[in-house]
Design a protein around this motif. Structure first.
Motif, PDB file in Angstrom:
ATOM      1  N   UNK A 224       0.839  -1.208   0.000  1.00 50.09           N
ATOM      2  CA  UNK A 224       0.000   0.000   0.000  1.00 50.09           C
ATOM      3  C   UNK A 224       0.871   1.254   0.000  1.00 50.09           C
ATOM      4  N   UNK A 225       1.968   1.191   0.740  1.00 47.53           N
ATOM      5  CA  UNK A 225       2.890   2.321   0.774  1.00 47.53           C
ATOM      6  C   UNK A 225       3.513   2.543  -0.607  1.00 47.53           C
ATOM      7  N   UNK A 226       3.849   1.435  -1.289  1.00 45.12           N
ATOM      8  CA  UNK A 226       4.396   1.537  -2.652  1.00 45.12           C
ATOM      9  C   UNK A 226       3.401   2.242  -3.573  1.00 45.12           C
ATOM     10  N   UNK A 227       2.102   1.854  -3.500  1.00 45.49           N
ATOM     11  CA  UNK A 227       1.114   2.455  -4.390  1.00 45.49           C
ATOM     12  C   UNK A 227       0.944   3.958  -4.112  1.00 45.49           C
ATOM     13  N   UNK A 228       1.132   4.358  -2.865  1.00 45.87           N
ATOM     14  CA  UNK A 228       1.045   5.785  -2.543  1.00 45.87           C
ATOM     15  C   UNK A 228       2.298   6.535  -3.008  1.00 45.87           C
ATOM     16  N   UNK A 229       3.430   5.835  -2.940  1.00 46.38           N
ATOM     17  CA  UNK A 229       4.711   6.493  -3.238  1.00 46.38           C
ATOM     18  C   UNK A 229       4.979   6.589  -4.728  1.00 46.38           C
ATOM     19  N   UNK A 230       4.648   5.566  -5.493  1.00 49.48           N
ATOM     20  CA  UNK A 230       5.046   5.507  -6.904  1.00 49.48           C
ATOM     21  C   UNK A 230       4.488   6.675  -7.707  1.00 49.48           C
ATOM     22  N   UNK A 231       3.300   7.157  -7.330  1.00 53.56           N
ATOM     23  CA  UNK A 231       2.696   8.267  -8.065  1.00 53.56           C
ATOM     24  C   UNK A 231       3.411   9.590  -7.853  1.00 53.56           C
ATOM     25  N   UNK A 232       4.292   9.655  -6.842  1.00 53.19           N
ATOM     26  CA  UNK A 232       5.003  10.903  -6.546  1.00 53.19           C
ATOM     27  C   UNK A 232       6.407  10.909  -7.153  1.00 53.19           C
ATOM     28  N   UNK A 233       6.831   9.771  -7.713  1.00 54.79           N
ATOM     29  CA  UNK A 233       8.209   9.648  -8.195  1.00 54.79           C
ATOM     30  C   UNK A 233       8.293   9.724  -9.712  1.00 54.79           C
ATOM     31  N   UNK A 234       9.379  10.305 -10.184  1.00 54.14           N
ATOM     32  CA  UNK A 234       9.695  10.315 -11.619  1.00 54.14           C
ATOM     33  C   UNK A 234      10.987   9.517 -11.778  1.00 54.14           C
ATOM     34  N   UNK A 235      10.855   8.232 -12.112  1.00 56.05           N
ATOM     35  CA  UNK A 235      12.016   7.347 -12.220  1.00 56.05           C
ATOM     36  C   UNK A 235      12.391   7.200 -13.689  1.00 56.05           C
ATOM     37  N   UNK A 236      13.644   7.437 -14.022  1.00 56.18           N
ATOM     38  CA  UNK A 236      14.076   7.326 -15.428  1.00 56.18           C
ATOM     39  C   UNK A 236      13.724   5.964 -16.018  1.00 56.18           C
ATOM     40  N   UNK A 237      13.148   5.996 -17.230  1.00 59.30           N
ATOM     41  CA  UNK A 237      12.806   4.771 -17.945  1.00 59.30           C
ATOM     42  C   UNK A 237      11.390   4.304 -17.701  1.00 59.30           C
TER      43      UNK A 237
END
Length: 361
Positions: free
Chosen positions: A30-43
């Protein structure tokens, strides 16, 4: 998950909870799903990076720490159900480890209340008798309240309505500066400082007076207690009340009006008797509660008393905020630290909570 009971008392239970990766995984996801939308990861498009990439990018610990917000309370709820434990109020939680997630929960249990021999309590209701003298006192109060203020061609007396210019300084600092303020000098009037009203007696209209007033040592504002205030006062006007006669005409204009003075007396007596009955009931109820509390024995977690102190402090802070007074300023007036203030609230908090628990029982 490993759950151990560290200590158990009649009023508190301490649980040590150690989670394993299988317990943590749904929360970390659940923490991953909240965090991934805030990150801009190359590729990867924003919000589309898989969990393994996000975990390697920010670290598992970061995901776990963000998950603690919902991981701890939800896990504790599950543990309490499994352990068949009913928390009386919100448990006190301390996180002790992150890898693996471990925390301690101090759980306040149902307070133990023994009402003792409360059935043997006997009290007598005492109603104050309303006599002619009490009715006459209320009549005189109505007479005073209905009297208009009229100019007085004499010097000032206690009970007059004075219009004043007042200035006062303490240590060259102006602490009073009122212009054209209405003031009724009375012995019980402690404004602006106790004893001020005495200096106004005998002053004439347009008269000015200077005097030094020593403020009492027990004055509630310590920065002024025991000091001398230099006052300068000017009387702008003096008014007195012209009391109406106690007759039938007076009775007809008081309140909603009455046929005559005797009808007004009967009305006042009935109202006073009703008030006396209500006051007797209130007093009996209060005395009953006090006797009930004396007979009872209460054992409760200290966390309950601390929460009661917290609630009382929050009430005081809200009241001060409404008056636009910072808590620090208020504590300065009292000459107390925050810890001393809380300690002062403790006896009242204990009394309030004990009464609540006894009546609840």
């Amino acid at each position: 998950m490993k759950v151990t009971r560290e200590s158990v008392t009649p009023t508190e239970l301490t649980l040590n909870i150690v989670m394993d990766s299988e317990d943590e995984d749904p929360f970390v996801n659940r923490s991953y799903r909240r965090t991934v939308g805030r990150l801009q990861i190359p590729g990867f498009r924003k919000g589309k990076a898989p969990r393994s990439i996000v975990e390697s990018y920010v670290g598992r610990t970061a995901l776990v720490q963000e998950a603690l917000e919902f991981m701890i309370p939800e896990t504790l709820d599950k543990v309490l159900k499994e352990e068949d434990v009913q928390a009386f109020i919100e448990p006190q939680i301390e996180v002790t480890e992150i890898e693996p997630v471990s925390f301690t929960a101090v759980v306040p249990l149902e307070p133990q209340v023994d009402l003792g021999e409360f059935r043997s309590i006997r009290l007598q209701k005492e109603v104050t008798e309303i006599d002619d003298e009490r009715v006459a006192e209320v009549l005189e109060q109505l007479r005073q309240e209905s009297a208009p203020w009229e100019p007085a061609d004499r010097s000032a007396n206690f009970g007059d309505l004075l219009n004043l210019n007042v200035s006062g300084t303490i240590d060259d600092e102006q602490v009073v500066d009122d212009q054209a303020v209405d003031y009724v000098p009375q012995v019980e009037n402690v404004l602006p400082f106790p004893g001020f009203a005495v200096y106004l007696e005998g002053m004439a209209e347009d008269e000015e007076k200077e005097f030094i007033l020593t403020i009492p040592e027990d004055y509630p504002r310590p920065q002024h207690a025991g000091k001398e205030c230099n006052f300068r006062v000017q009387v702008l006007s003096i008014k007195e009340k012209r009391l109406p006669d106690l007759d039938n005409e007076f009775a007809k204009v008081v309140g909603q009006g009455h046929d005559d003075l005797e009808a007004l007396r009967k009305f006042l007596r009935q109202r006073l008797e009703e008030d006396a009955e209500a006051e007797a009931n209130r007093r009996l109820e209060q005395e009953s509660i006090e006797e009930l509390v004396k007979a009872a024995t209460v054992r409760a977690s200290d966390m309950l008393y601390q929460r009661e102190v917290d609630m009382m402090q929050q009430d005081r802070e809200r009241s001060l905020q409404n008056q636009r007074i910072p808590m620090e300023t208020y504590l300065g007036y009292l000459g107390q630290t925050a810890e001393e203030f809380r300690e002062q609230l403790r006896p009242t908090a204990e009394d309030r909570l004990t009464r609540y628990l006894v009546l609840r029982k």
